[in-house]
Design a protein around this motif. Structure first.
Motif, mmCIF file in Angstrom:
data_model
loop_
_atom_site.group_PDB
_atom_site.id
_atom_site.type_symbol
_atom_site.label_atom_id
_atom_site.label_comp_id
_atom_site.label_asym_id
_atom_site.label_seq_id
_atom_site.Cartn_x
_atom_site.Cartn_y
_atom_site.Cartn_z
ATOM 1 N N LEU A 137 15.714 78.644 59.608
ATOM 2 C CA LEU A 137 15.878 80.048 59.984
ATOM 3 C C LEU A 137 17.313 80.324 60.436
ATOM 4 C CD1 LEU A 137 12.575 80.632 61.989
ATOM 5 C CD2 LEU A 137 12.997 80.915 59.551
ATOM 6 N N ARG A 138 18.013 79.277 60.835
ATOM 7 C CA ARG A 138 19.397 79.467 61.276
ATOM 8 C C ARG A 138 20.390 79.375 60.143
ATOM 9 N NH1 ARG A 138 18.234 77.273 67.158
ATOM 10 N NH2 ARG A 138 16.111 77.986 66.960
ATOM 11 N N PHE A 139 19.890 79.184 58.949
ATOM 12 C CA PHE A 139 20.786 78.959 57.806
ATOM 13 C C PHE A 139 20.466 79.888 56.650
ATOM 14 C CE2 PHE A 139 20.981 75.117 60.266
ATOM 15 C CZ PHE A 139 22.299 74.712 60.162
ATOM 16 N N ASP A 140 19.937 81.085 56.937
ATOM 17 C CA ASP A 140 19.517 81.915 55.816
ATOM 18 C C ASP A 140 20.471 83.060 55.509
ATOM 19 O OD1 ASP A 140 18.950 83.568 57.904
ATOM 20 O OD2 ASP A 140 16.914 84.056 57.266
ATOM 21 N N SER A 141 21.661 83.052 56.126
ATOM 22 C CA SER A 141 22.656 84.044 55.707
ATOM 23 C C SER A 141 24.041 83.427 55.867
ATOM 24 C CB SER A 141 22.550 85.322 56.540
ATOM 25 O OG SER A 141 23.135 85.135 57.810
ATOM 26 N N ASN A 142 25.007 83.949 55.121
ATOM 27 C CA ASN A 142 26.376 83.425 55.211
ATOM 28 C C ASN A 142 26.876 83.478 56.646
ATOM 29 O OD1 ASN A 142 26.236 83.280 52.464
ATOM 30 N ND2 ASN A 142 27.714 84.915 52.045
ATOM 31 N N GLY A 143 26.655 84.624 57.280
ATOM 32 C CA GLY A 143 27.151 84.813 58.638
ATOM 33 C C GLY A 143 26.563 83.793 59.601
ATOM 34 N N LYS A 144 25.260 83.552 59.474
ATOM 35 C CA LYS A 144 24.613 82.591 60.381
ATOM 36 C C LYS A 144 25.098 81.171 60.131
ATOM 37 C CE LYS A 144 20.062 84.740 60.868
ATOM 38 N NZ LYS A 144 18.646 84.432 60.610
ATOM 39 N N ILE A 145 25.226 80.805 58.857
ATOM 40 C CA ILE A 145 25.658 79.434 58.551
ATOM 41 C C ILE A 145 27.065 79.205 59.090
ATOM 42 C CG2 ILE A 145 26.141 77.757 56.712
ATOM 43 C CD1 ILE A 145 24.078 79.246 54.974
ATOM 44 N N ALA A 146 27.950 80.189 58.902
ATOM 45 C CA ALA A 146 29.319 80.041 59.391
ATOM 46 C C ALA A 146 29.319 79.852 60.909
ATOM 47 C CB ALA A 146 30.168 81.254 58.996
ATOM 48 N N GLY A 147 28.487 80.606 61.603
ATOM 49 C CA GLY A 147 28.400 80.475 63.056
ATOM 50 C C GLY A 147 27.910 79.098 63.465
ATOM 51 N N GLN A 148 26.904 78.589 62.759
ATOM 52 C CA GLN A 148 26.372 77.262 63.078
ATOM 53 C C GLN A 148 27.426 76.174 62.834
ATOM 54 O OE1 GLN A 148 23.414 76.399 64.402
ATOM 55 N NE2 GLN A 148 22.721 78.504 64.545
ATOM 56 N N LEU A 149 28.095 76.271 61.704
ATOM 57 C CA LEU A 149 29.075 75.224 61.378
ATOM 58 C C LEU A 149 30.243 75.225 62.354
ATOM 59 C CD1 LEU A 149 29.283 75.176 57.474
ATOM 60 C CD2 LEU A 149 27.673 74.050 59.002
ATOM 61 N N LEU A 150 30.615 76.393 62.830
ATOM 62 C CA LEU A 150 31.693 76.438 63.814
ATOM 63 C C LEU A 150 31.234 75.787 65.117
ATOM 64 C CD1 LEU A 150 34.582 77.498 64.341
ATOM 65 C CD2 LEU A 150 33.521 79.461 65.466
ATOM 66 N N GLY A 151 30.015 76.093 65.537
ATOM 67 C CA GLY A 151 29.479 75.518 66.772
ATOM 68 C C GLY A 151 29.434 73.991 66.714
ATOM 69 N N ILE A 152 29.046 73.445 65.572
ATOM 70 C CA ILE A 152 28.985 71.982 65.436
ATOM 71 C C ILE A 152 30.377 71.380 65.589
ATOM 72 C CG2 ILE A 152 28.398 70.069 63.915
ATOM 73 C CD1 ILE A 152 26.543 71.948 62.451
ATOM 74 N N GLN A 153 31.361 72.057 65.010
ATOM 75 C CA GLN A 153 32.730 71.548 65.131
ATOM 76 C C GLN A 153 33.200 71.604 66.582
ATOM 77 O OE1 GLN A 153 35.647 72.665 61.966
ATOM 78 N NE2 GLN A 153 33.992 73.965 61.245
ATOM 79 N N GLN A 154 32.897 72.718 67.257
ATOM 80 C CA GLN A 154 33.332 72.852 68.648
ATOM 81 C C GLN A 154 32.725 71.762 69.515
ATOM 82 O OE1 GLN A 154 32.045 76.831 69.470
ATOM 83 N NE2 GLN A 154 33.929 77.779 68.751
ATOM 84 N N GLN A 155 31.506 71.365 69.179
ATOM 85 C CA GLN A 155 30.833 70.375 70.008
ATOM 86 C C GLN A 155 30.989 68.956 69.464
ATOM 87 O OE1 GLN A 155 26.911 72.143 70.449
ATOM 88 N NE2 GLN A 155 27.702 73.402 72.107
ATOM 89 N N ASN A 156 31.846 68.796 68.485
ATOM 90 C CA ASN A 156 32.177 67.466 67.946
ATOM 91 C C ASN A 156 30.944 66.689 67.501
ATOM 92 O OD1 ASN A 156 34.982 67.690 68.444
ATOM 93 N ND2 ASN A 156 34.562 67.358 70.620
ATOM 94 N N LEU A 157 30.028 67.359 66.832
ATOM 95 C CA LEU A 157 28.791 66.684 66.457
ATOM 96 C C LEU A 157 28.873 66.030 65.073
ATOM 97 C CD1 LEU A 157 26.310 69.349 67.833
ATOM 98 C CD2 LEU A 157 26.941 67.173 68.878
ATOM 99 N N GLY A 158 29.930 66.321 64.336
ATOM 100 C CA GLY A 158 30.102 65.646 63.045
ATOM 101 C C GLY A 158 29.544 66.440 61.882
ATOM 102 N N ILE A 159 30.153 66.238 60.703
ATOM 103 C CA ILE A 159 29.812 67.062 59.539
ATOM 104 C C ILE A 159 28.421 66.731 58.987
ATOM 105 C CG2 ILE A 159 30.824 65.586 57.732
ATOM 106 C CD1 ILE A 159 32.091 68.273 56.614
ATOM 107 N N ASP A 160 27.896 65.540 59.332
ATOM 108 C CA ASP A 160 26.562 65.183 58.839
ATOM 109 C C ASP A 160 25.449 65.623 59.799
ATOM 110 O OD1 ASP A 160 27.343 63.488 60.809
ATOM 111 O OD2 ASP A 160 26.819 61.630 59.763
ATOM 112 N N TYR A 161 25.837 66.274 60.867
ATOM 113 C CA TYR A 161 24.872 66.668 61.899
ATOM 114 C C TYR A 161 23.694 67.458 61.326
ATOM 115 C CZ TYR A 161 23.096 68.578 66.262
ATOM 116 O OH TYR A 161 22.296 68.918 67.307
ATOM 117 N N VAL A 162 24.007 68.462 60.497
ATOM 118 C CA VAL A 162 22.954 69.334 59.979
ATOM 119 C C VAL A 162 21.882 68.525 59.247
ATOM 120 C CG1 VAL A 162 22.465 71.290 58.465
ATOM 121 C CG2 VAL A 162 24.623 71.185 59.696
#
Lengths: 448, 444
Positions: B373-398
């Motif tokens: 549900l957090r990945f069903d629009s461009n805007g939402k996906i971009a927001g999620q990917l930025l958050g992962i980067q800010q929290q240093n969780l790694g590109i494979d996190y998703v």
């Protein structure tokens, strides 16, 4: 499959008839089940997610006098369980399947929705179909929920002076039509709602022929049809929905002012609403023209109100205009301004009046019209990025008597709007006798 | 609406949480010719592009006495840049139907742009102007100042804001996080164009930059766009991070008298940071106790059983340098005392006994199922990917997160309940005229 082919043909014919095609280029499929339930399907296969909504053509404006808040109260009670799925099962099944759901009520409709993985669509339909006809209400679960609704009213309305002002403006706007009462209801009437009231309202309004199914997202129209027939199609109507005839609002003849002081209001506010038409009540282009006029007058920093009051005269911090044309019976056209410190509200109101007078006398310019129209049409494309928004647009349209495809191609009609259309629509609506002016200000302290 | 979810204090912070999409999302790391990195998810189904980005340094960088200055920048980014004055900039933006947004968080300054892909070139060119050469011109600044003042005055009267401000003040004292990012009417009045220029130079640096892009654009095109938009920003060190924060301990109750029919209660104590090794079991536990949705223990006890509120929530707030655990609930004044007692009892019970196996099992399927549900629009996906980067969780996190949640045992989650839930430490603010509640403790 036969029906589907006919449908595709109809869509093709429609497109031919209304060329040029809409900027959104969206494939909307709609059909009716044998029991009269309408279905709209809007595809978006980018993620394996669907938005499933059931809309009922009943809202607060369909309540009888003295029972304000009943439609919304019933919305809350729809989560209290059925014979087959007692209280808690519905929410739990959605949770453990990774879904999210909620519901909302307006003056014209009540809608329930879930967003969930697309392979769970059938389960959502099964649950929603069950509670369309098999709701079980007991005092044990109804009474605490009535307290919840009263807390909701305290939280969203009574703790917020601008929400109270909006409620007062509506109450003053409508002398006869039920849009004058708040969706959540007056506290004195909400307090007296009962289990019997809710059940009677449910039995009078919830039936397949009075419902609309919207599915947006990762689902194929033929798959939605098969599931809808399996779960909703088997439901028998318990009554035949009647035309929704509300007491019409008499032609307004008196300008009204609502003046509210509240110590919780931080700064003064001026706003005014004019009674207007809606997309559902007009056959001509008035609603389109009013939407564009609201943009020219008060949407964004290039609008007339903002440029004049905020940038040039520097008498207001904010200034805006809007048009709400999506209701079944009546719309409103409104203006708003928040004065800068030390500026009297009268001065701001006079400045707004001067701009309105100029538009009534001289109209707007082609350049202004082109600017807001181009932007409005381009911006429609953004709605394609959000399936939940697409579902809501479709539902709100169909629930107020519009065609599901037409609501996604408003740009086609918008392109036909002329300067004369705007001038005529403005002349019909922007008349002081049709208006309620609302003033909110902090209570003056004894010192000043 | 049937339900309110967490608001008040929690609304100020975004918590990144999601699990692997059933169909894995293909995230590429793109490095521009100039060396700027971005994460990209290509999708050409609809003609739109969404880009979210952030710089290190947020409202905690405000000079003392000028609180609200970083936030002020968000209102000035469309008020003229490079060769365009305010009116010309806004006209160009509207003509292109491009959306440009900025937001100042405590630790990060975030931006986002959404454009029709056909206007991509002009849209990024316009963004570049705003990023590299904003005017901060005096007349526009006075106009925008009035707008921020309007908001700040509203905040002073808003009971939810009053409660969250009071909570932060007691929990964090004079530490930087306790300040209001939006500023006060007094501090907003003090901010000068020079302040904005200095903060812009400090924060808008390539060193702290993170970028996420989703939609109708390919990697080579994005590479060029990254250099155009961000390439001319300086490569200076981002602002010094704030020190790790010590959160005051209750028990303490403070009543803020306001003549309103409903008491607003904000309660909480210290929590944990996002990089805590047990963040995942802690998050699962906190969802069972006070998460959104209708099944949390607090919602069941306070709303469903007793009808005391429209909404209650209690959740972890992991800032970069402070771990908080905050909740809010509102109820009619005469029931405030009863409501608070139920909250305390529910917390105690969770700390003592932890969740049940059934609660854990349900929460696992909810969290793992609702990923998409957090990945069903461009805007939402971009927001999620930025958050992962800010929290240093790694590109494979998703794509590997599910298994970590699946692996949790009841003991893991119970240990977190015991470790993190402390009814005896609560700092509680009540705004309204609550019956049967009096201020106590040192902060009263």
């Amino acid at each position: 499959m036969r029906c589907l082919k006919i449908l595709v043909l109809q869509i093709a014919l429609l497109c031919l008839a209304v060329a040029p095609a809409s900027a959104m280029n969206i494939e909307v499929t709609n059909f009716k089940l044998a029991n009269g339930m309408e279905v709209v399907v809007i595809p978006d296969h980018r993620a394996p997610v669907v938005t499933h909504m059931v809309w009922y053509r009943v809202g607060s404006a369909d309540e009888v006098s003295g029972k304000s808040g009943l439609a919304h109260f019933l919305e809350h009670l729809m989560f209290k369980g059925t014979t087959k799925n007692p209280f808690g099962v519905f929410d739990r099944l959605i949770d453990i399947n990774g879904g999210e759901g909620n519901a909302f009520t307006t003056r014209d409709y009540t809608a329930y929705f879930q967003r969930i993985a697309s392979d769970r669509l059938g389960l959502m339909m099964e649950l929603e179909a069950d509670r369309m006809q098999n709701l079980v209400l007991t005092d044990e679960n109804v009474l605490p929920e009535l307290d919840v609704v009263r807390e909701e009213r305290r939280e969203r309305t009574e703790n917020d002076p601008s929400a109270l002002l909006a409620e007062q403006i509506d109450a003053a706007m409508y002398t006869a039509h039920p849009y004058g009462k708040p969706v959540i209801g007056w506290m004195s009437e909400v307090a007296k709602l009962t289990r019997e009231d809710a059940l009677a309202f449910y039995k009078a309004h919830y039936t397949p022929a009075n419902a609309i199914l919207i599915v947006a997202g990762d689902a194929q129209p033929e798959q939605v049809r098969a599931l809808a027939e399996k779960y909703y199609g088997v439901l028998k109507n318990t009554f035949t929905p009647m035309p929704r005839l509300r007491t019409p609002e008499p032609a307004p003849i008196a300008a009204r002012r609502v003046i509210m002081t509240d110590p919780r209001a931080s700064t003064p506010i001026f706003q005014r609403s004019y009674l207007g038409p809606t997309y559902s009540t007009t056959e001509n282009r008035d609603a389109y023209a009013l939407d564009l006029l609201a943009d020219i007058l008060g949407s964004g920093t290039q609008s007339r109100l903002y440029k004049s009051l905020v940038i040039d005269q520097k008498i207001a911090a904010q200034a805006a205009a809007w048009y709400a044309g999506d209701a079944l019976d009546n719309g409103s056209f409104g203006v708003y301004a928040a004065p800068n410190p030390g500026v009297e509200l009268d001065k701001v109101e006079a400045a707004v009046d001067a701009i309105l007078a100029d538009i009534l006398k001289n109209g707007v310019t082609q350049k202004e019209l082109d600017r807001v129209r181009d932007k409005s049409i381009a911006e429609q494309v953004y709605t394609l990025d959000d399936q939940a928004t697409l579902a809501r647009i479709a539902g709100a349209g169909v629930a107020t008597g519009l065609d599901a495809r037409a609501v996604f191609s408003r740009d086609v009609e918008m392109l036909k709007v002329s300067l004369d259309d705007i001038r005529e629509a403005a002349a019909k609506v922007i008349r002081i006798n049709r208006s309620v002016t609302g003033i909110l200000s902090p209570e003056r302290s004894p010192q000043n | 609406m049937r339900a309110a979810v967490l608001r008040t204090v929690m609304a100020c912070f975004t918590l990144v949480w999601f699990l692997n999409p059933a169909n894995a999302i293909d995230i590429k790391e793109v490095v521009s010719p100039g060396g700027i990195r971005a994460w990209l998810v290509e999708n050409h189904n609809i003609p739109l592009i969404a880009m979210n980005f952030s710089f290190e340094g947020g409202t905690t960088s405000d000079p003392v006495g000028k609180e609200g200055a970083v936030n002020f920048i968000t209102g000035m980014m469309d008020e003229g840049a490079a060769d365009l004055d305010s009116a010309a900039f806004q006209a160009r933006r509207d003509e292109l139907a491009v959306r440009i947004m900025f937001d100042a968080g405590g630790d990060q300054f975030e931006g986002a742009i959404q454009t029709l892909s056909k206007n991509r070139g002009e849209a990024f060119a316009l963004l570049r102007k705003a990023m590299t050469a904003p005017h901060f011109e005096k007349e526009a600044m006075e106009r925008v100042r009035q707008q921020f003042l309007l908001g700040a005055k509203d905040d002073e009267q808003d009971p939810e804001k009053i409660a969250s401000r009071a909570w932060m003040k007691i929990a964090l004292g004079d530490q930087l996080y306790a300040r209001q990012g939006a500023g006060s009417p007094q501090s907003i009045a003090n901010i000068t164009p020079e302040d904005l220029r200095a903060l812009h130079r400090l924060i808008f640096s390539r060193k702290g930059l993170k970028v996420a892009v989703v939609g109708d654009i390919d990697a080579p095109t994005l590479g060029l766009a990254l250099d155009e938009v961000f390439g001319d920003l300086p490569d200076t060190a981002p602002p010094t991070p704030v020190k790790d924060v010590i959160v005051a301990k209750g028990p303490l109750v403070k009543v803020v008298d306001r003549d309103i029919p409903q008491s607003i209660i904000v309660f909480g104590h210290d929590g944990i940071l996002r990089d805590d090794p047990d963040f995942i079991p802690a998050f699962v536990m906190s969802n069972i106790l006070g998460g959104g949705g209708f099944a949390s223990r607090l919602t069941t006890e306070v709303r469903e059983k007793r009808g005391l509120t429209y909404g209650i929530g209690f959740g972890l707030v992991p800032l970069d340098h402070a771990g908080l655990y905050i909740g809010s609930v509102s109820t009619r004044n005469e029931k405030a005392s009863e409501t608070l007692a139920i909250v305390v009892d529910t917390l105690k019970k969770m700390a003592d006994e932890g969740p049940s196996q059934a609660e854990l099992d349900d929460m696992k399927t909810y969290l793992t199922g609702s990923y998409a549900l957090r990945f069903d629009s461009n805007g939402k996906i971009a927001g999620q990917l930025l958050g992962i980067q800010q929290q240093n969780l790694g590109i494979d996190y998703v794509n590997n997160r599910n298994s970590k949640v699946e692996a949790l045992t009841l003991d893991d989650v119970r240990a977190q309940a015991k470790r993190l839930v402390h009814a005896d430490r609560l700092i509680t603010i009540v705004v309204g005229r609550p019956e049967g509640i009096k201020s106590t403790g040192s902060g009263g």
